[in-house]
Scaffold this active site. Structure first.
Site, mmCIF file in Angstrom:
data_model
loop_
_atom_site.group_PDB
_atom_site.id
_atom_site.type_symbol
_atom_site.label_atom_id
_atom_site.label_comp_id
_atom_site.label_asym_id
_atom_site.label_seq_id
_atom_site.Cartn_x
_atom_site.Cartn_y
_atom_site.Cartn_z
ATOM 1 N N ASP A 286 -2.538 -1.501 10.184
ATOM 2 C CA ASP A 286 -2.604 -1.596 8.534
ATOM 3 C C ASP A 286 -3.489 -2.820 7.988
ATOM 4 O OD1 ASP A 286 -1.788 1.004 8.119
ATOM 5 O OD2 ASP A 286 0.353 0.433 7.783
ATOM 6 N N SER B 104 2.232 -6.214 7.278
ATOM 7 C CA SER B 104 0.739 -6.153 7.432
ATOM 8 C C SER B 104 0.216 -7.091 6.283
ATOM 9 C CB SER B 104 0.274 -4.818 7.635
ATOM 10 O OG SER B 104 0.854 -4.028 8.735
ATOM 11 N N GLY C 101 7.577 1.438 4.905
ATOM 12 C CA GLY C 101 6.483 2.120 4.708
ATOM 13 C C GLY C 101 5.277 1.653 3.714
ATOM 14 N N LEU C 102 5.213 0.505 3.213
ATOM 15 C CA LEU C 102 4.346 -0.024 2.276
ATOM 16 C C LEU C 102 3.390 -1.173 2.834
ATOM 17 C CD1 LEU C 102 7.130 -0.170 -0.599
ATOM 18 C CD2 LEU C 102 5.362 1.423 -0.149
ATOM 19 N N ALA C 103 3.803 -1.516 4.052
ATOM 20 C CA ALA C 103 2.877 -2.264 4.978
ATOM 21 C C ALA C 103 3.024 -3.792 4.409
ATOM 22 C CB ALA C 103 1.306 -2.276 4.733
ATOM 23 N N LYS D 297 0.936 -1.304 0.034
ATOM 24 C CA LYS D 297 0.114 -0.023 0.028
ATOM 25 C C LYS D 297 0.809 1.132 0.055
ATOM 26 C CE LYS D 297 1.044 1.595 4.368
ATOM 27 N NZ LYS D 297 1.486 2.866 4.650
#
Length: 294
Positions: free
Chosen positions: A139, A106, A101-103, A10
């Site tokens: 997330d 998650s 920071g792109l998950a 994401k």
């Protein structure tokens, strides 16, 4: 039984931290977008009661510290699945850059929850899966649903918005990692100098105006998280036709939105001395996609 799931990354088109909560978490306002970079997560039921994790790259924990492990435990507990029936193996083939920071973590956890719903035939709805996901990471619910969504609360309150128009997204991750917990601590210490234009972004998303959306990209973490080469990366992207640039999540990945693929690819070539991971991708409409059920 074996289930293979594509777990998509994401980006944050907008990220605002509204306040710190009494429970230590933070109230957020985010417009989130799934992109076509994905990990492949294969989950297979095996005899016994243990959870085994394997991964194609070094540096990823393969024990209870991995969010995929926590996702499996949360699923079993939520569905009261007997200890003796909890034997599974989880293989993670990573393509999403780690700690970017792109998950990525998650997304892997979301994929495990989606796969186990198939394997154990629990028939849970997407919202019920998200409820389980929210117990292990803010997330994860978004990564289960995916597409283009407004995320509020700690990230678990999801609302539908209009999907992003077809475009090309260039991801560039410098050769550092950012700890999300430490990033929030810096917010607690420093606060923010101003807030993004949340209502303006919602209006731009409603009208699916790609140029307006791109002009309103903003992430409050950029106000207090230092990322080497970020200014240069953004300049190169804009110089090569990016409609807008922003950092995703707590960083360090910077992304640019392009309306022409050739511009994104040209920018990518110019970034080789500034970033370790460079990927040209597109928006996607899902967070998880079940590929194979055997």
């Amino acid at each position: 039984m074996k289930v293979k799931v594509k777990a998509f990354a994401k980006i944050n088109l907008l990220l605002d931290i509204c306040a710190k909560r009494n429970d230590g978490y933070h109230d957020l306002f985010m417009i989130m977008q799934s992109v076509g970079v994905y990990d492949t997560v294969t989950v297979e039921r095996i005899k016994g009661r243990d959870i085994f994790i394997s991964c194609n790259i070094d540096g990823i924990p393969t024990d209870s510290k991995n969010i995929a492990y926590k996702a499996a435990e949360a699923f079993f507990n939520a569905n009261k699945i007997r200890i003796t029936s909890r034997g599974i193996s989880i293989n993670i083939e990573k393509r999403i850059p780690h700690a970017a920071g792109l998950a990525g973590g998650s997304a892997d956890g979301a994929a495990v929850i989606v796969a186990l719903n198939q394997i154990y035939n629990t028939g849970l709805s997407e919202d019920e899966l998200c409820k389980i996901g929210a117990t292990i990471g803010a997330d994860v619910p978004f990564c289960i649903k995916g597409g283009t969504l407004l995320a509020q609360g700690i990230g678990e309150v999801l609302s539908s918005v209009k999907p992003l128009r077809k475009c090309f997204i260039l991801l560039a991750k410098p050769d550092i990692s950012v700890n999300t917990g430490k990033a929030f601590s810096q917010f607690d210490e420093n606060g923010k100098t101003h807030s993004p234009d949340c209502l303006g972004m919602l209006k731009a998303v409603y009208y699916r105006d790609l140029k307006d959306i791109s002009s309103k990209l903003e992430n409050v973490f950029e106000q207090f998280i230092e990322v080497p080469n970020r200014v240069d990366i953004k300049h190169i992207m804009r110089h090569n036709g990016a409609l807008g640039t922003c950092m995703s999540g707590s960083g360090p990945t910077v992304f640019g939105i392009f309306d022409k693929k050739e511009n994104a690819e040209k920018a990518a070539l110019c970034l080789t001395n500034y970033a370790k991971d460079i990927i040209v991708t597109t928006p996607v409409s899902k967070g998880c996609k079940v590929e194979i059920i055997e």
